[in-house]
Design a protein around this motif. Structure first.
Motif, PDB file in Angstrom:
ATOM      1  N   TYR A 200     -28.740  -5.141   4.729  1.00 28.29           N
ATOM      2  CA  TYR A 200     -27.792  -5.746   5.696  1.00 28.29           C
ATOM      3  C   TYR A 200     -26.182  -5.541   4.924  1.00 28.29           C
ATOM      4  O   TYR A 200     -25.171  -5.197   5.543  1.00 28.29           O
ATOM      5  N   VAL A 221     -26.688   3.872   3.378  1.00 23.73           N
ATOM      6  CA  VAL A 221     -26.798   3.181   4.504  1.00 23.73           C
ATOM      7  C   VAL A 221     -25.783   3.278   5.423  1.00 23.73           C
ATOM      8  O   VAL A 221     -24.674   3.098   5.112  1.00 23.73           O
ATOM      9  N   LEU A 223     -25.324   2.311   8.568  1.00 20.54           N
ATOM     10  CA  LEU A 223     -25.127   1.180   9.648  1.00 20.54           C
ATOM     11  C   LEU A 223     -23.665   0.849   9.961  1.00 20.54           C
ATOM     12  O   LEU A 223     -22.855   0.975   9.134  1.00 20.54           O
ATOM     13  N   ARG A 227     -20.686  -5.316   9.900  1.00 21.52           N
ATOM     14  CA  ARG A 227     -22.093  -5.859  10.317  1.00 21.52           C
ATOM     15  C   ARG A 227     -22.266  -7.070  10.997  1.00 21.52           C
ATOM     16  O   ARG A 227     -21.260  -7.917  10.884  1.00 21.52           O
ATOM     17  N   THR A 232     -26.448  -5.999  14.179  1.00 18.87           N
ATOM     18  CA  THR A 232     -26.925  -4.924  13.188  1.00 18.87           C
ATOM     19  C   THR A 232     -28.340  -4.821  12.791  1.00 18.87           C
ATOM     20  O   THR A 232     -29.049  -3.906  12.701  1.00 18.87           O
ATOM     21  N   LYS A 233     -28.887  -6.312  12.836  1.00 20.93           N
ATOM     22  CA  LYS A 233     -30.379  -6.314  12.604  1.00 20.93           C
ATOM     23  C   LYS A 233     -31.383  -5.910  13.781  1.00 20.93           C
ATOM     24  O   LYS A 233     -32.534  -5.564  13.433  1.00 20.93           O
ATOM     25  N   LEU A 235     -30.539  -3.002  15.203  1.00 20.70           N
ATOM     26  CA  LEU A 235     -30.331  -1.609  15.507  1.00 20.70           C
ATOM     27  C   LEU A 235     -31.744  -0.882  14.795  1.00 20.70           C
ATOM     28  O   LEU A 235     -32.323  -1.334  13.672  1.00 20.70           O
ATOM     29  N   GLU A 237     -31.918   1.750  13.255  1.00 20.91           N
ATOM     30  CA  GLU A 237     -32.120   2.356  11.539  1.00 20.91           C
ATOM     31  C   GLU A 237     -32.086   1.136  10.639  1.00 20.91           C
ATOM     32  O   GLU A 237     -32.716   1.409   9.713  1.00 20.91           O
ATOM     33  N   PHE A 238     -31.908  -0.090  11.229  1.00 22.03           N
ATOM     34  CA  PHE A 238     -31.927  -1.258  10.169  1.00 22.03           C
ATOM     35  C   PHE A 238     -33.490  -1.423   9.863  1.00 22.03           C
ATOM     36  O   PHE A 238     -34.079  -1.523   8.694  1.00 22.03           O
TER      37      PHE A 238
END
Lengths: 261, 258
Positions: A200, A221, A223, A227, A232-233, A235, A237-238
């Motif tokens: 994160y 990263v 992202l 964030r 973000t969480k 996604l 990718e996360f």
């Protein structure tokens, strides 16, 4: 900016020696937010203490802007995990933050400004004359962050700073850290055992192996920033990143098949 | 809860009061030469100490006590800080310190009289010697016990030398230093009286012994009562200073227990 090359640290001597860090090399670039993540007991704290010049490495070296680190450099700020033991209980919030500034050659007005700005950036203005023990754990850690910021470091080293606060406070502190980092433009090396936290916060993640420790891999990263705790969480990718790191640590642990991971 | 508190406070004040009343009633009818009526003692106390002998006996006694105690605190904190900071110094000085504090302080009186005479210097010296050890040993403990995270914080932020002592080491050791000072203060009072009994021409200890020798028993008792009162007040004063200076310590401790 910060270069770690061939760093190793051994405690004790002879047959009883413990190899905390076998061989570590990585680089931190100007303005970057680097998270160091690894299983507990893998010498993350030892590594950070070597970076801060608090602990001499057994071999290899740490260089900051090309100069080797032999003692704590003036460009380094440090946030400890144990906030209640790193703040002075006999000093108010204001005095705690001003303490490292006393020996910097600053005017009184300049010093006051730095302290007040730092307190404002961690949203503790109303508590500037309180004592640390009158504040909650999360607030105390914010004071420690403000103290590091007011010191105007070029690189901020953080040793599992949010490990001993509750989950909600932790999320708030993570966001606060991202905000003040952007405002102060400081380079951050953030050590944690929490993979989610590393993904994160970080722009790059250094994954460590269990002891004797070396670098397992370094991940970028990508992202989007800023964030956000929810978006973000969510996604993919996360999720990919955290699963990837999780598996790689797990695989390594089972490969080595040792207990104190 | 409140009623319980009220009861406790009543007991706290009531027991000494009851003791006084018992003493008063018993001594009034005892007719003992050694235990004169409390009424007589109090009358003598008022005649003697309010404020006739304050300038001639009480103040000189207190001045010697203050000088000896003060010198011991300064020296004890200074030496204790050095010993607490350097393991080598601790090793080297350890046996000396243990021997020094094992000497019963009154045993130094003959030596002190021989070298310093019977004046104030002798008395201040003896008081200072007895007060030195508790402060010194507690300072060593306090300085050694400073939290390692605090010391690392100091290192990271470049706080060293005198600033490190003033802003980190001494405040952190202060609770222990105060504990040593409390012990020392009681000892100071004891040695003040003893030194005045051995060789003096004035002072409260001298007065008590002279009164006894001239069979002025109420006077003797009034001196004893005064010493008791002084000890009580001195301790209370130190406790008050400690409460103010160590406010953070109580606060930090009570918040850590939550």
């Amino acid at each position: 900016m910060l270069e770690v090359s061939g760093l190793s640290k051994t405690y004790g001597e002879g047959a009883r020696a413990t190899h905390a860090i076998a061989e570590l090399s990585f680089t931190v670039h100007e303005g970057e937010f680097v998270c160091v993540v690894g299983p507990s007991g893998c010498g993350k704290t030892t590594l950070l203490r070597c970076l801060a010049g608090l602990l001499p490495p057994s071999a290899g070296r740490v260089t900051l802007r090309g100069r080797p680190v032999s003692g704590p450099p003036e460009e380094v700020g440090f946030v400890f995990q144990e906030y209640s033991r790193s703040l002075m209980p006999w000093l108010s919030v204001r005095e705690n933050i001003a303490l490292p500034l006393r020996h910097k050659r600053l005017g009184r007005a300049e010093r006051d400004r730095l302290v007040e700005e730092a307190v404002e950036s961690v949203a503790l203005t109303g508590f500037i004359d309180h004592y640390p023990w009158e504040l909650s754990g999360g607030m105390q850690q914010r004071v420690a962050i403000a103290r590091a910021l007011a010191y105007q470091p070029e690189i901020l080293l953080m040793d599992e700073p949010f490990a001993s606060v509750d989950a909600q406070t932790r999320a708030d502190l993570e966001d606060l850290l991202l905000r003040v980092r952007a405002a102060y433009g400081v380079t951050v090396v953030f050590v944690t055992h929490d993979i989610d936290e590393a993904v994160y916060l970080g722009q790059r993640i250094v994954v460590l192996t269990p002891p004797p420790t070396s670098v397992q891999e370094v991940l970028d990263v990508t992202l989007p920033e800023p964030r956000d705790q929810v978006e973000t969480k969510e996604l993919p990718e996360f999720a990919h990143l955290r699963a990837h790191i999780f598996r790689s640590i797990k695989r390594r642990q089972s490969l080595q098949g040792q207990g104190p991971g | 809860m409140n009623r319980r508190r009220a009861l406790l406070i009543a007991l706290e004040a009531g027991v000494p009061l009851a003791a006084l009343v018992t003493w008063w009633v018993w001594s009034a009818q005892a007719g003992s030469f050694y235990f004169p009526p409390l009424a007589d003692i109090l009358t003598t106390f008022a005649d003697t100490w309010v404020f006739e002998r304050v300038g001639s006996d009480v103040l000189p006694s207190l001045a010697r006590l203050a000088a000896g105690f003060g010198a011991a605190v300064v020296l004890g904190v200074a030496v204790g800080t050095a010993l607490g900071s350097f393991p080598l110094a601790r090793r080297v000085a350890g046996p000396l310190v243990e021997f020094g504090r094992a000497i019963p302080p009154p045993a130094l009186l003959p030596f002190a009289i021989l070298v310093l005479g019977v004046g104030d210097a002798m008395k201040v010296f003896v008081i200072a010697v007895v007060c030195l050890w508790p402060v010194l040993l507690n300072t060593v403990d306090g300085v050694r016990g400073v939290d390692p995270t605090m010391l690392e914080t100091a290192r990271v932020y470049g706080i060293r030398g005198a600033q490190r002592l003033r802003t980190i080491i001494w405040p952190a050791a202060l609770p222990q230093i105060f504990a040593g000072m409390r012990t020392s203060l009681s000892l100071a009072l004891i040695l003040m009286v003893i030194s005045e009994m051995v060789a003096s021409t004035h002072g409260i200890g001298y007065f008590v012994l002279q009164a006894q020798r001239s069979f002025a028993i109420p006077e003797m008792w009034s001196g004893i009562v005064l010493l008791g009162l002084l000890g009580y007040l001195l301790n209370a004063a130190l406790a008050l200073v400690e409460r103010r200076v160590l406010r953070w310590h109580r606060g930090a401790r009570s918040s850590a227990l939550q």
